[in-house]
Structure formats: structure tokens, C-alpha cells
Design a protein around this motif. Sequence first.
Motif, short mmCIF file in Angstrom:
data_model
loop_
_atom_site.label_atom_id
_atom_site.label_comp_id
_atom_site.label_asym_id
_atom_site.label_seq_id
_atom_site.Cartn_x
_atom_site.Cartn_y
_atom_site.Cartn_z
N VAL A 164 -27.75 1.07 -6.43
CA VAL A 164 -27.72 1.78 -5.10
C VAL A 164 -29.04 2.49 -5.37
O VAL A 164 -30.03 2.79 -5.79
N GLN A 207 -28.07 7.44 -6.21
CA GLN A 207 -26.52 7.95 -5.62
C GLN A 207 -26.15 7.16 -6.99
O GLN A 207 -24.24 8.33 -7.41
N GLN A 219 -23.89 4.31 4.46
CA GLN A 219 -22.22 3.04 4.25
C GLN A 219 -22.37 4.26 6.29
O GLN A 219 -21.60 5.14 7.02
N THR A 229 -30.39 2.55 0.80
CA THR A 229 -28.84 1.58 0.42
C THR A 229 -28.09 1.27 2.04
O THR A 229 -27.63 2.56 1.95
N HIS A 231 -27.45 6.77 -0.89
CA HIS A 231 -26.73 5.47 0.20
C HIS A 231 -25.67 5.61 1.03
O HIS A 231 -25.06 6.56 2.01
N TRP A 234 -24.35 3.95 -9.66
CA TRP A 234 -23.40 3.23 -9.90
C TRP A 234 -22.82 2.35 -11.83
O TRP A 234 -23.26 3.78 -12.20
N ASN A 254 -19.89 1.91 -6.59
CA ASN A 254 -20.93 1.43 -6.86
C ASN A 254 -20.74 0.28 -7.98
O ASN A 254 -21.00 0.54 -8.95
N THR A 296 -24.97 -0.20 3.55
CA THR A 296 -23.20 -0.47 3.43
C THR A 296 -23.21 -0.06 4.97
O THR A 296 -22.58 0.76 5.74
#
Length: 222
Positions: free
Chosen positions: A101, A64, A107, A143, A105, A66, A97, A145
Motif C-alpha cells: 500500500v 502504511q 479507506q 492506496t 491508505h 503490509w 494489508n 480501498t
Amino acid sequence: MADRQPTPDTPELRERWGSFAFTTDYKAKADKAIARYPEGRQRSAVMPLLDLAQRQVGDETNTQGWLPLPVIEYVADYLDMPVIRVLEVATFYFMYNLKPVGKYHVQVCGTTPCMLRGSDGLMEACKKRGMKKGAVSEDGLWTLTEVECMGNCATAPMVQINDDNYEDLTPERLDAVLDALARGEQPKAGTQEPGRHTSEPLGGPSTLKEMVEGNHDYRGEW
């Protein structure tokens, strides 16, 4: 919550990202973003340029995306800004980010409306797949979050995955979304409640029903 500290500046990081520069396509997008602002205000484009830089890193890493420090420095140089000013923006907004990741990602909103509607179950569904907060999964896909409110309280609980929101989730519905992504498919974004299109009441409207099919004028009836 996500760690807002930049990834440590190491020789390995410099070797990988020290020569970062916008590709032809991304440079055209960056210059177009800068051109939206009047002369002398080009630094106002810092947010779209950070986003473009993150997306290019994502393209290069199949993630994604970073923002390594050398990339942040590149954006600062591109806009003739002090690096600290660009770093302040990157660390403030969660759309950026600051650590590597996965390809997706995930979230999960953990704020009160989503929590009351079952976000804890969504977190457990992610953890059952081997996701850990702030870490890239072993297969490089995920990832995880936990974030604060992302504005979909009427369709809670919700999860943002890369650029898309998935709402009205249950652990089973989230599993279906994640399964589709893992297969390389693009699941339908938005509400996952059958028969619901956006955030309209479940079961259809209970008042002002005549406005469903047209712009009915109620003033004469009040």
C-alpha cells in the motif's frame, strides 16, 4: 472491496522479506503483548503481533505497511503456530494489508449511511487525484480501498486514513485533509464539521440541556 488474497510467493518476495525479524523495539513490544496472556495461551497474541509486524514493514518501506508471506511465517514461528492459522487471521481482518500500500491508505466507507450522505463524492475526489481501488498511486502516496461500515454512522460520511478517522466529510473537506497529508502535515482527526467536537447533534442539544454544564438530576421533574 479489498482483495483478501495474499501477494504471490515469488523468489523476489523471498529475497526481500525472507530474513524479516523484529527490531529491538518491536521485539520488546511483541514480548510485552505476549506477556498479557497466561502460560499456554501465548498464541492469543497473534493479532497484536501481526499489527506490529505490519507497522515495522511500514517503517522499512515508508508506507502504511503490509504483510508479505515470509513476514506472516515469521509471526507464526514466533508464536509456535501453524502458518495457516496465522494466515487465517491475516486474511479475515481488514486491518491487515495483504498487498503493498501507499504511505497513506485511504479507506472510504461505502455502506448505506455513508452512501446516503455522499460517500460517492468522496470516491470521486480520490479518483481525481489518480487513486485507483487496490492500487498504489504513481507517487507512492495513496492506496484507495472501499470498505464496509466502520462505526461512524452518526458522523457520516467518513474515511479512515492509516490510524485516523475523518468524519462529516464533503469532497472539499476531504481534499483539504489529503492536501495536508501530502504536505507532510497531520490534519485534525475526527469530525470536520466546524463547531462540532464529536458526534453531538448539529446546533447543540435540544433536550436534557441542563446536563451540558453539569450532572443535572431530572428525576424530581418526571
